[in-house]
Design an enzyme around this catalytic site. Structure first.
Site, PDB file in Angstrom:
ATOM      1  N   ASP A 181       0.829  -1.203   0.000  1.00  0.00           N
ATOM      2  CA  ASP A 181       0.000   0.000   0.000  1.00  0.00           C
ATOM      3  C   ASP A 181       0.869   1.261   0.000  1.00  0.00           C
ATOM      4  O   ASP A 181       2.096   1.175   0.072  1.00  0.00           O
ATOM      5  CB  ASP A 181      -0.904  -0.049   1.245  1.00  0.00           C
ATOM      6  CG  ASP A 181      -2.306   0.464   0.964  1.00  0.00           C
ATOM      7  OD1 ASP A 181      -2.463   1.281   0.057  1.00  0.00           O
ATOM      8  OD2 ASP A 181      -3.244   0.057   1.676  1.00  0.00           O
ATOM      9  N   ASP A 233     -10.436   2.972  -3.275  1.00  0.00           N
ATOM     10  CA  ASP A 233     -11.116   1.765  -2.777  1.00  0.00           C
ATOM     11  C   ASP A 233     -12.557   1.702  -3.271  1.00  0.00           C
ATOM     12  O   ASP A 233     -13.312   2.665  -3.140  1.00  0.00           O
ATOM     13  CB  ASP A 233     -11.157   1.773  -1.241  1.00  0.00           C
ATOM     14  CG  ASP A 233      -9.774   1.620  -0.632  1.00  0.00           C
ATOM     15  OD1 ASP A 233      -8.778   1.699  -1.371  1.00  0.00           O
ATOM     16  OD2 ASP A 233      -9.703   1.434   0.593  1.00  0.00           O
TER      17      ASP A 233
END
Ligand code: GLA
Length: 416
Positions: free
Chosen positions: A157, A215
């Site tokens: 990430d 997301d």
């Protein structure tokens, strides 16, 4: 103003030089035979977040086998954020001892004994998105630890890291190289969400897939698109034009599958995302397969209902995603609330997905010949196979006449 312009030009030049260097660098461009088709699996994030434990991972692995998910191709069990317990006195990253009392190696052994693979999560900064220990400055030792544990997939990430593209390329390359140096085949999933155009450089730093968007939320469409709001249709729109970057070994990743969450999971339900209908989940799944997207489910596979199983286990639709030619589908026609997506398949076949984005059922008649011609197929005697009805419905010499429910799809394979 002039100064600002010059600085921007200099930055663009540095990016161009770096990209040129990367694309010619043999060290980073080794063939590893990983992710030759888009990775398939399960990820803990939206359903479990900080509640993920060793017991749940084991039960999920069991359920993946019992439910037929493994047999259908779902292979990676990925532990997302909030597994970490800091570093030990030798600075080695360790799992939370309460959640993972037997350690990750024992868990990897269990997952492997089921014929599945284990993935884990870290971040290219000191702290992850949820504020846990991450790998910046520890890339080499962490990659070695992951390899020793038997990890097969790393989601990496980008929270808490500098926003510019050059730093992102450098940080991902450091981890990509470290993973390669371990000698263990580890799929490297780049997750910087799209702002730094990872499709341009992710493959060159060792990435096998790269997130292209924020997301996904568990909702059909959101009014705006930003880090807190990204509906399934908003994400779909962002994929159009990225098809040239996908190929065996490197895939655009429009984020995980919301199928079966029904608005009950955590982050995916933020921003008023109340879930989707089964029709919408079926469209979501079909379109992700058209996009040659990684198929990573988020739901609790221990408790899947019948419609969810029918969607996720549709082998004919999965075959479109997993087709070995590795072409990402693209938008062939856009009539506003009616779209046609097409995907070239091996053996001369073509997948076609008709999408009704309107609020009403639609009756359409689609001439399939121009679609075939788009791929230089001029033979009119293709068979039309409906991939949700599991039936041959005609030949391509006649238009495809069909009704499509609101937010629904009709997905066919034109079989040579
Ligand atoms: C980011 C990622 C998500 C998830 C969380 C974990 O938001 O994009 O997929 O991994 O972090 O904190």
């Amino acid at each position: 103003m002039q100064k600002h312009k010059t600085t921007k030009m200099k930055a663009n030049l540095s990016i161009a030089i770096l990209l040129l260097f990367l694309s010619h660098s043999e060290i980073v461009r080794t063939q590893d035979n990983l992710a030759l088709t888009p990775p398939m699996g399960w990820n803990s994030w939206n359903q479990f977040e900080g509640d993920i434990t060793e017991d749940i991972v084991k039960q999920i692995a069991d359920a993946m086998v019992e439910s037929g998910m493994k047999e259908a191709g779902y292979e990676y069990i990925i532990i997302d954020d909030i597994w970490q317990g800091g570093r030990d006195n030798r600075n080695h990253i360790i799992p939370d001892p309460e959640k993972f009392p037997n350690g990750i190696k024992a868990l990897a052994d269990y997952v492997h004994s089921k014929g599945l693979k284990l993935g884990i999560y870290s971040d290219a900064a000191e702290w992850t998105c949820a504020g846990y220990t991450a790998s910046y400055g520890f890339e080499k030792p962490d990659a070695e630890t992951f390899a020793e544990w038997g990890i097969d997939y790393l989601k990496y990430d980008y929270c808490n890291a500098p926003g510019d593209m050059i730093t992102a390329i450098e940080r991902y390359k450091t981890m990509g190289d470290a993973l390669k140096e371990t000698g263990r085949p580890i799929v490297f999933a780049i997750c910087e969400w799209g702002p730094r155009k990872p499709w341009l450089w992710a493959k060159e730093v060792g990435g096998h897939l790269w997130r292209t968007t924020w997301d996904s939320r568990d909702v059909w469409e959101t009014e705006k698109y930003d880090s807190g709001h990204a509906g399934i249709m908003n994400i779909l729109d962002k994929q159009d034009g990225l098809e040239c970057y996908a190929a065996p070994g490197g895939w655009n990743d429009p984020d995980m599958l919301m199928v079966g969450l029904y608005g009950k999971a955590k982050s995916s339900s933020e921003g008023g995302s109340t879930g989707c209908s089964d029709t919408e989940y079926k469209s979501h799944f079909s379109l992700w397969c058209m996009l040659a997207a990684p198929l990573i489910v988020n739901l609790d596979v221990r408790y899947m209902n019948k419609p969810t199983k029918e969607i996720l286990l549709n082998k004919e639709v999965i075959a479109v995603d997993q087709d070995k030619l590795g072409k990402q589908g693209f938008k062939f026609r856009d009539d506003g609330d009616f779209e046609i997506w097409v995907k070239e398949l091996s053996g001369g076949d073509v997948a076609v997905c008709l999408l009704n984005r309107s609020e009403k059922e639609k009756e359409v008649s689609v001439d399939l010949k121009p679609i075939l011609a788009r791929f230089n197929h001029f033979d009119e005697k293709y068979t039309v196979r409906d991939l949700w009805k599991h039936k041959n419905t005609g030949k391509t010499n006649k238009p495809l006449k069909t009704n499509i429910e609101s937010h629904g799809v009709v997905m066919v394979r034109l079989v040579k």
